[in-house]
Design a protein around this motif. Structure first.
Motif, PDB file in Angstrom:
ATOM      1  N   LEU A 166     -25.237  42.718  15.664  1.00 13.40           N
ATOM      2  CA  LEU A 166     -26.509  44.051  16.015  1.00 13.40           C
ATOM      3  C   LEU A 166     -26.560  43.115  17.722  1.00 13.40           C
ATOM      4  O   LEU A 166     -26.289  44.659  18.762  1.00 13.40           O
ATOM      5  N   GLY A 167     -26.996  42.506  17.854  1.00 17.13           N
ATOM      6  CA  GLY A 167     -27.717  41.718  18.824  1.00 17.13           C
ATOM      7  C   GLY A 167     -26.331  42.366  20.294  1.00 17.13           C
ATOM      8  O   GLY A 167     -26.724  42.158  21.326  1.00 17.13           O
ATOM      9  N   ILE A 168     -25.169  42.061  19.412  1.00 18.53           N
ATOM     10  CA  ILE A 168     -24.467  41.621  20.963  1.00 18.53           C
ATOM     11  C   ILE A 168     -23.773  43.044  20.721  1.00 18.53           C
ATOM     12  O   ILE A 168     -22.822  43.288  21.666  1.00 18.53           O
ATOM     13  N   GLY A 169     -24.498  44.162  20.121  1.00 21.52           N
ATOM     14  CA  GLY A 169     -23.732  45.092  20.575  1.00 21.52           C
ATOM     15  C   GLY A 169     -22.589  45.576  19.376  1.00 21.52           C
ATOM     16  O   GLY A 169     -21.631  46.417  19.940  1.00 21.52           O
ATOM     17  N   ILE A 224     -25.627  39.383  10.797  1.00 29.11           N
ATOM     18  CA  ILE A 224     -26.212  40.612  10.740  1.00 29.11           C
ATOM     19  C   ILE A 224     -26.696  41.044  12.478  1.00 29.11           C
ATOM     20  O   ILE A 224     -26.070  41.761  13.422  1.00 29.11           O
ATOM     21  N   GLY A 225     -27.878  39.829  12.257  1.00 30.89           N
ATOM     22  CA  GLY A 225     -28.594  40.293  13.211  1.00 30.89           C
ATOM     23  C   GLY A 225     -28.300  39.821  14.714  1.00 30.89           C
ATOM     24  O   GLY A 225     -27.503  41.171  15.660  1.00 30.89           O
ATOM     25  N   THR A 226     -27.141  39.291  14.895  1.00 32.55           N
ATOM     26  CA  THR A 226     -26.550  38.825  16.515  1.00 32.55           C
ATOM     27  C   THR A 226     -24.791  39.552  16.617  1.00 32.55           C
ATOM     28  O   THR A 226     -25.914  40.137  17.204  1.00 32.55           O
ATOM     29  N   GLY A 249     -29.623  48.265  18.481  1.00 35.49           N
ATOM     30  CA  GLY A 249     -29.171  48.302  17.723  1.00 35.49           C
ATOM     31  C   GLY A 249     -29.392  46.363  18.541  1.00 35.49           C
ATOM     32  O   GLY A 249     -29.626  45.492  17.063  1.00 35.49           O
ATOM     33  N   THR A 250     -29.615  46.049  19.725  1.00 33.82           N
ATOM     34  CA  THR A 250     -30.449  44.084  20.025  1.00 33.82           C
ATOM     35  C   THR A 250     -31.429  44.665  19.253  1.00 33.82           C
ATOM     36  O   THR A 250     -32.130  42.955  18.983  1.00 33.82           O
ATOM     37  N   GLY A 310     -30.959  42.999  15.626  1.00 36.43           N
ATOM     38  CA  GLY A 310     -30.470  42.225  15.278  1.00 36.43           C
ATOM     39  C   GLY A 310     -31.167  41.278  15.125  1.00 36.43           C
ATOM     40  O   GLY A 310     -31.646  40.479  14.412  1.00 36.43           O
ATOM     41  N   LEU A 311     -32.143  41.418  16.925  1.00 31.57           N
ATOM     42  CA  LEU A 311     -32.949  40.492  16.727  1.00 31.57           C
ATOM     43  C   LEU A 311     -33.889  40.244  15.998  1.00 31.57           C
ATOM     44  O   LEU A 311     -34.802  39.313  15.485  1.00 31.57           O
TER      45      LEU A 311
END
Lengths: 350, 642
Positions: free
Chosen positions: A131-134, A127-129, B617-618, B621-622
């Motif tokens: 979100l991290g990549i948009g 999930i984090g990744t 978002g980023t 996520g992190l």
């Protein structure tokens, strides 16, 4: 007592180098393939001004995840019993006032908890990744269902490993059997299902000879004309195409029917493969726009015909499309559990 | 006579005597005695030198030159020479000068010194000369009116002086041919210090002229003849002249010949022919004829005029070689270089021209034939016919450039079809020369497809060849009109034909869009800016340049400026784009296509817009990843110890 054993097992797993390496490998696969997907996205969606969806991205990931996950799960289970036996610790354990079923259930529970933790961590990192990549996550329930399915999938291979461990003489044998069955269910199943389908459904209908003849005639007219058709030639071509249309319609209907049956049969056989089941389930669970049908009757949504909205199904509807696959996975889980349980309980321990 | 002339000279020089310097005017043949020295002017040359006889010795003097006579202590200098009047000024220098006129050694006399004659008549005088002085040659100077011809003759020959011994005498004949003006004239003979005056009276003879029918009628363009009756008592040369209105012609005829004067002895009838021009107006016209001193007026009454009418010339053209009538020859009349009338012969070889009265040059020309020119005179209302023979040329060719002027856009090749026809009697080959503008490539080919050029072509008599001139302008050529020169020269005759091929390069239109960036990253709900450059990469200006953007729904794109009216060659227009992404949009890549439009051309570019859902978002996520790792760490810490 079961809890004590499972806690001890859980501790053992967490401290084992194998778990850490394989889990790390699994995480690496997840993160790296997501990043790879993200990078591919740059070139993917240039034409449609749509951002990639979760299901598009995870569809790509599933290919790696099923393989890495299955090996990870097998690696946790294949020596659950044989290790104790080889290390003579089973006898020590037997010396304690515990029932055999408690031991096997405890081991199972310990593994289940370990896999749960692994899936939890994997899920969070995924999930984090994302979100991290948009990438916008539209439905967390669907994602949660996906992770539960992943858990179920991993548990199938874990219990399979334990089952072979309970029956095999050595860890090596258990691992080998487990891998053979895994490969059989994934790699071997494809050609086998094809062969079976051929025998059950029959061969593809052949093109009627008169149709072939007429096509030859048509080509001959075109080639002889050198691009300048005379009126008579045009007349003949029109007559030919009229005659052809009736025959070819019938031929194509037949072929279509055959293909529907052929691929339908193959799909039914594919239910046997847990990997295929997982992929199918995740596909339907993540993508609310697809409907279970015969593969040739998909309603194809193409962005070019932008006026019509793709159909959207609820999660429970989506789940209903993959009932068979769920049943298959549960069946495997129960099967391997029973095999493991019986194998351990009945085993001779000296 | 002798005394008279001595007195004349004396009077002339007297005021100058007894001075230190004396100047004396002398005529050829005159003699003065200076302090006992005899000085005679013998002759004056046309170059201004004078021959003197001084003290018996001949001396040639020029202006300013002198002779010193030491024993008498005098110097004789030549002063001004009056060539027109045949006299000189002599300057004598000395302490005491005494000038005496010559005592006169010769005596001249004529028994009939005064005579009468008619204009242009001749008179003869007999002059006797006697030497009273010493023996010697005495030149004789003759002075006569201008235009007269006066000669001295003796023994049948012309003489210019006499040699006489002391006391001897001789006789000369003076023949004078007088001028045409009547009057009283004098001929003066001077020699040896004496002179003789001969008097001539020129008188008109009595002449009568008479025309019996002095007024006649006629039509303009006709000729009339009058008869002039002349009579004179004495033989006389009668000059004939006439004055008539302009364009008229008057001729005096003796038989068939025209005459300008007549030597009349007695009576004579002379025909006077009067030509009346065809444009003479109706009415009475006067013609004056003059015969010597007599004048007669003739009247011509013109009853009909042809003024303003054209003359007609019909020409028949014949091919000398075949003898057949030649059609298609151009027949034209020229007045100087101006073409007055022209026509083309028909199949019977005839052409008819009409032109106002006048003298014209008739030119008959046909391709491949030698041109014939003739002078023809046309009269108003008159008709003339003429036959002209034309000869075919051995070598002749024609070159036909169907379209010598072409236009195309830059980058195109110009092709000019050229046809060379050999019209002569013999086969011929032709050299081809092509001059192209600087930087251009050009060649002459036999088919427009080949790139092989030729520099000469052989054409059989009576046939023709099709050639192509291919001109390739350089890509860097400026717009405009260029001229190339094609020269076709016959190898046998050297005849050269020159053609100017004009190539007009018009512009092409092109524009190119260049973006500052081809991808943009923007947060949802935010605005991104971008510069769009539109270049005119064509060769002509483009007009109404604007940029239009196609963006996903609900996006806002603002473009400034809206429009640029004109973009010149190589110029660039910069448009500013503001792309506003709506807040409710998924993160991801979107495409905005930009279209640069103009009246002439358009071009499209695309940019990828990456929309981010903010940094939120980023970070989330992190955070989740971090959280997951923390959970893992806690689990490992709690359960990981043995």
């Amino acid at each position: 007592m079961i809890l004590a054993i499972s806690e001890k097992e859980f501790k053992d797993y967490l401290t084992s180098r194998r778990f850490l390496i394989l889990f790390g490998f699994l995480l690496a696969v997840v993160v790296l393939s997501l990043i790879q997907v993200k990078l591919q996205m740059q070139s993917w969606n240039v034409d449609s001004s749509e951002a990639p969806k979760v299901y598009d991205v995870l569809q790509g990931l599933n290919f790696y995840l099923t393989a890495a996950g299955a090996i990870f799960a097998i690696s946790l289970g294949f020596d659950a019993v044989t290790k104790e036996r080889e290390g003579k610790t089973l006898n020590v354990l037997m010396g304690h006032p515990v029932f055999r079923d408690q031991i096997i259930l405890g081991k199972m529970l310990g593994g289940a908890i370990t896999i749960a933790v692994a899936v939890l961590i994997t899920g969070l990192i995924m999930i984090g990744t994302l979100l991290g990549i948009g990438i916008t996550i539209e439905s967390y329930p669907r994602l949660l269902t996906y992770f539960l399915t992943l858990y179920l999938y991993l548990m199938v291979f874990f219990t399979m490993g334990v089952a072979f461990s309970a029956h095999a003489k050595s860890s090596g044998n258990a691992l080998m059997y487990a891998l053979v069955v895994y490969l059989a269910l994934t790699v071997l199943l494809m050609p086998v299902s094809g062969i079976l389908a051929h025998y059950v459904v029959g061969p593809q209908p052949e093109k009627p000879p008169e149709l072939k003849e007429m096509e030859e005639r048509m080509r001959a007219i075109y080639e002889s004309s050198n691009g300048n058709l005379t009126d008579e030639q045009i007349q003949e071509l029109m007559e030919l195409s009229e005659k052809m249309s009736a025959i070819s319609d019938e031929y194509y209907n037949k072929t279509h029917e055959w293909m529907r049956e052929y691929w339908g049969f193959i799909e039914k056989i594919q239910v046997v493969s847990p990997e295929q089941d997982f992929r199918t389930i995740s596909n339907y669970v993540l993508n609310p726009h697809i409907k279970k049908e015969n593969p040739f009757d998909y309603e194809v949504y193409t962005p070019e015909y932008g006026t019509f909205e793709p159909p959207e199904y609820s999660l429970s509807e989506s789940l209903s499309f993959v009932r068979n696959e769920f049943i298959a996975l549960f069946a495997y889980l129960v099967l391997w559990f029973v095999v493991a349980y019986l194998g351990f309980v009945r085993a001779e321990i000296r | 006579m002798k005394k008279l002339s001595a007195l004349f000279i004396f009077l002339l020089i007297l005021p100058l005597a007894h001075g230190d310097t004396v100047s004396v005017i002398l005529h050829p043949g005159e003699t003065i005695i200076v302090n006992g020295v005899e000085v005679t002017l013998i002759d004056i040359s046309s170059t201004g030198e004078a021959m003197f006889s001084i003290d018996g010795r001949n001396r040639l003097l020029t202006f300013g030159e002198g002779v010193e006579i030491k024993e008498k202590n005098i110097t004789i200098l030549l002063g001004r020479v009056f060539l027109n009047e045949a006299k000189v000024r002599v300057i004598i220098d000395g302490p005491s000068i005494f000038v005496n006129p010559s005592s006169g050694k010769l005596e001249m006399y004529s028994p009939f010194p005064s005579k009468t004659t008619v204009p242009l008549g001749t008179v003869t005088f007999t002059v006797t000369i006697q030497n009273l002085g010493s023996a010697g040659f005495y030149p004789i100077n003759v002075k006569a009116p201008i235009g007269w011809d006066v000669r001295l003759t003796a023994e049948g020959s012309e003489v210019d002086g006499v040699y006489l011994k002391e006391g001897e005498s001789t006789t000369l004949t003076v023949i004078a041919k007088v001028g045409e003006k009547p009057g009283q004239y004098t001929i003066t003979l001077t020699s040896g210090g004496s002179s003789l005056r001969l008097s001539v009276r020129v008188e008109e003879p009595k002449l009568s002229a008479f025309v019996q029918y002095p007024e006649k009628e006629t039509e303009a363009g006709e000729t009339l003849t009058f008869t002039l009756h002349l009579s004179s008592d004495e033989p006389i040369l009668v000059p004939l002249s006439a004055s008539a209105p302009e364009g008229w012609e008057v001729k005096f005829l003796a038989g068939d010949e025209g005459v300008r004067s007549v030597y009349l002895t007695g009576d004579l009838d002379l025909a006077v022919r009067v030509y009346v021009p065809s444009d003479a107006p109706v009415g009475r016209h006067e013609v004056r004829i003059k015969a010597g001193g007599a004048e007669q007026v003739l009247y011509v009454y013109v009853t009909k005029t042809h003024a303003g009418e054209n003359g007609t010339l019909s020409v028949k053209v014949i091919d000398t070689t075949s003898g057949s009538y030649l059609a298609g020859a151009k027949v034209a009349l020229y007045n100087g270089s101006a073409e007055i009338a022209s026509s083309t012969t028909l199949s019977d070889g005839t052409a008819t021209l009409q032109a106002p009265e006048g003298i014209y040059l008739l030119r008959v020309a046909k391709e491949a034939y030698k041109t014939v020119e003739k002078t023809v005179e046309l009269e108003a209302g008159d008709e003339k016919s003429l036959t002209v023979n034309l000869m075919k040329l051995p070598y002749c060719f024609s070159v036909d450039v169907q379209s010598p002027s072409k236009s195309g856009t830059l980058g195109e090749t110009f092709t000019y079809p050229v046809r060379i026809a050999n019209l002569g009697e013999n086969d011929d080959s032709y050299s081809l020369k092509l001059s192209v503008p600087e930087g251009w490539a050009g060649l002459i080919t036999e088919s427009p497809g080949t790139k092989q050029g030729i520099t000469s072509v052989y054409v059989e008599a009576g046939s023709e060849r099709q050639l192509y001139v291919v001109l390739i302008p350089p890509n860097t050529a400026e717009l405009g009109t260029y001229e190339s020169i094609l020269e076709v020269t016959s190898d046998n005759t050297g005849e050269k034909k020159v053609f100017y091929l004009s190539s007009s390069i018009t512009g092409n239109y092109d524009l190119t869009v260049s973006l500052e960036k081809y991808s943009l990253t923007v947060d949802a709900g935010k605005t991104a800016t971008l510069k769009v450059k539109v270049y005119n990469t064509g060769t002509s200006p483009i007009t109404n340049v604007e940029v239009k953007a196609e963006a996903p729904e609900n996006w806002k794109v603002k473009i400034t400026p809206e429009r640029i009216v004109e973009l010149k060659k190589n110029d660039v227009a910069v448009f500013n784009l503001e792309i506003t992404v709506p807040a409710k949009v998924d993160a991801g890549d979107y495409v905005v296509s930009l279209k640069a439009l103009s009246d002439q051309k358009q071009s499209t570019e695309r940019i990828r817009v990456t929309v981010k859902k903010g940094r939120g978002g980023t970070y989330v996520g992190l955070g989740i990843i971090l959280g997951a790792l923390i959970v893992l760490a806690i689990l490992l810490k709690k359960y990981g110890r043995r």
